[in-house]
Design a protein around this motif. Structure first.
Motif, PDB file in Angstrom:
ATOM      1  N   GLY A 168       0.802  -1.048   0.030  1.00  0.00           N
ATOM      2  CA  GLY A 168       0.057   0.051  -0.023  1.00  0.00           C
ATOM      3  C   GLY A 168       0.818   1.147  -0.032  1.00  0.00           C
ATOM      4  O   GLY A 168       2.026   1.332   0.354  1.00  0.00           O
ATOM      5  N   VAL A 169       0.091   2.495  -0.327  1.00  0.00           N
ATOM      6  CA  VAL A 169       0.877   3.908  -0.344  1.00  0.00           C
ATOM      7  C   VAL A 169       1.412   4.006   1.044  1.00  0.00           C
ATOM      8  O   VAL A 169       2.573   4.815   1.110  1.00  0.00           O
ATOM      9  CB  VAL A 169      -0.096   4.795  -0.914  1.00  0.00           C
ATOM     10  N   GLY A 170       0.935   3.714   2.272  1.00  0.00           N
ATOM     11  CA  GLY A 170       1.088   3.861   3.498  1.00  0.00           C
ATOM     12  C   GLY A 170       2.875   3.959   3.685  1.00  0.00           C
ATOM     13  O   GLY A 170       3.416   4.657   4.257  1.00  0.00           O
ATOM     14  N   VAL A 171       3.188   2.664   3.153  1.00  0.00           N
ATOM     15  CA  VAL A 171       4.640   2.247   3.573  1.00  0.00           C
ATOM     16  C   VAL A 171       5.458   2.985   2.829  1.00  0.00           C
ATOM     17  O   VAL A 171       6.639   3.360   3.649  1.00  0.00           O
ATOM     18  CB  VAL A 171       4.884   0.636   3.100  1.00  0.00           C
ATOM     19  N   LEU A 172       5.145   3.834   1.776  1.00  0.00           N
ATOM     20  CA  LEU A 172       5.953   4.976   1.015  1.00  0.00           C
ATOM     21  C   LEU A 172       6.058   6.184   2.036  1.00  0.00           C
ATOM     22  O   LEU A 172       7.151   6.836   1.839  1.00  0.00           O
ATOM     23  CB  LEU A 172       5.544   5.111  -0.417  1.00  0.00           C
ATOM     24  N   LEU A 173       5.236   6.475   2.605  1.00  0.00           N
ATOM     25  CA  LEU A 173       4.989   7.584   3.353  1.00  0.00           C
ATOM     26  C   LEU A 173       5.540   7.571   4.754  1.00  0.00           C
ATOM     27  O   LEU A 173       5.639   8.641   5.567  1.00  0.00           O
ATOM     28  CB  LEU A 173       3.429   8.042   3.181  1.00  0.00           C
ATOM     29  N   VAL A 174       5.927   6.287   5.148  1.00  0.00           N
ATOM     30  CA  VAL A 174       6.287   6.141   6.713  1.00  0.00           C
ATOM     31  C   VAL A 174       7.572   5.839   6.872  1.00  0.00           C
ATOM     32  O   VAL A 174       8.459   6.242   7.674  1.00  0.00           O
ATOM     33  CB  VAL A 174       5.285   5.268   7.455  1.00  0.00           C
TER      34      VAL A 174
END
Length: 425
Positions: free
Chosen positions: A301-307
């Motif tokens: 998911g996109v979240g891992v790129l943002l965290v």
């Protein structure tokens, strides 16, 4: 040949007929970033020349000019056909580059001229890059964004790798004015790549484009982007994410100016150092973008790129607080910038693929320019105040670590919201 192409498409997560679009997107970013990064070391040197203690004024000036540009861009986006927003904006910027080239050729040592160029390039950087990503978020679906945005961002990193090398090699024979003329030509080339990309989408339309065709203006008023952000918790979350990102970047930027000015007194040496850092950053970013970013986004998911990057930066700030030396700074800066280009930026742009067309241009532009530069200006004055009050850079690094943790929490929330909006659409 067909087997070779099939394996290449599989390795790059491409589907049939997407190859031409990917090549055009890569060319768009490559030409845009080659020109920008060719001029970036010049901008950094001009910032140092104006005095490290005056950088917060340049940041504030950049924010003010950004506020002036917002309604102008909003008016253009509301009135002209959507497919013409980028070509017309880039053509205007190209004319600005030619004007600065003439000014530098006549008086290359004027300090106010240098400061004006510093502010102009800072505004151009955010607006031009934001607009390029707006076009991609408009032309690609959310599913395509997850697969392709990391790969397309590799064009930006490749341009970021080429630009500093060209700047280092050509600054002596061409001078600053010659570099600006070359950057103008590259910017015009990026317009051509955009026109081809739009033509490709015309031949392979998305279902949503029948309701909001690119041949029509977005409509609305010039300030619709700001009002849209204030009404949407999702857009407010993206705005907060950008403010925290800008704050982390600004804290490191001030440390960069301080440490480099103390370590290297010669201007030419400073340009070479900035150029070398840029080259290493882009090389690492390309490898990550091509082989890792898309796979992470599709599987986790996109979240891992943002965290991921914010958590690493929290640790990096703590390391700088303990060991504030040039070698440690270079490691932290390289990791931060490579991670931002390879993970954070593609992930941030994926957040906009689930939004209406008007938000992809107006709200996105407001966040990427006004909100970002506002975060720059605010954090610049906070960092300067900390330095003046106690001359304790360690305190600034500890505050930077806390900001990075808040950045990570915001990124995780946005990743969950994006997934929910994608499933709803």
């Amino acid at each position: 040949m067909s087997n070779w192409r099939r394996r290449l498409d599989q390795g790059l997560n491409l589907k049939p007929d997407e190859g031409p679009a990917v090549i055009a997107g890569l060319a768009l970013f490559y030409l845009l970033f080659t020109g920008y990064f060719m001029l970036r070391p010049v901008r950094e040197t001009m910032g140092v020349a104006g005095g490290v203690d005056n950088l917060q004024w340049l940041f504030t000036g950049t924010f003010v000019v950004t506020l002036i540009c917002l309604p102008l861009f909003g008016w253009l986006a509301s009135r002209v056909k959507r497919r013409r927003i980028l070509p017309w904006t880039y053509a205007f910027f190209a004319s600005n580059l030619l004007l600065f080239a003439v000014l530098f050729a006549r008086d290359p040592d004027d300090i106010w001229q240098a400061r004006a160029f510093y502010i102009w390039l800072s505004v151009f950087n955010l607006l031009a890059i934001s607009l390029a990503w707006s076009v991609l978020a408009d032309l690609f679906s959310s599913e395509q964004g997850k697969r392709l945005f990391g790969l397309l961002a590799a064009g930006a990193s490749l341009g970021g790798l080429t630009g500093p090398v060209l700047g280092t090699l050509l600054v002596a024979p061409l001078g600053h004015a010659g570099l600006l003329v070359l950057a103008c030509l590259l910017l015009l080339g990026s317009i051509g790549a955009t026109l081809y990309l739009q033509h490709w989408r015309d031949r392979h339309p998305l279902p949503a484009m029948s309701e909001h065709p690119a041949s029509k203006p977005l409509g609305g008023n010039p300030f619709a982007g700001a009002s849209a952000v204030l009404r949407s918790p999702y857009l407010l979350g993206i705005a907060l994410f950008v403010v925290l990102l800008a704050s982390v970047s600004t804290f490191l930027y001030f440390e960069q100016a301080r440490i480099v000015s103390e370590t290297f007194a010669d201007r030419t040496r400073q340009i070479q150092v900035f150029g070398l850092i840029d080259s290493v950053v882009q090389a690492l970013a390309i490898l990550t973008q091509v082989f890792i970013t898309g796979r992470l986004a599709r599987r986790l998911g996109v979240g891992v790129l943002l965290v991921a990057v914010p958590l690493v930066m929290a640790a990096g700030f703590l390391w700088l607080a303990v060991a504030p030396v040039f070698a440690v700074f270079v490691v932290v800066m390289v990791v931060r910038r490579a991670g931002e280009y390879a993970l954070v930026r593609p992930g941030r742009e994926m957040l906009f693929t689930v939004l209406p067309a008007e938000d992809k241009y107006k709200a996105k532009n407001f966040i990427d320019t006004v909100v970002y530069r506002g975060g720059d200006a605010l954090s610049g004055w906070v960092k300067r105040a900390l330095d003046v009050m106690g001359d304790h850079p360690q305190l600034a690094m500890l505050i930077g670590a806390a900001i990075a943790l808040g950045w990570a929490v915001t990124g995780g929330w946005l990743g969950r919201r994006q997934r929910g909006l994608e499933e709803r659409n």
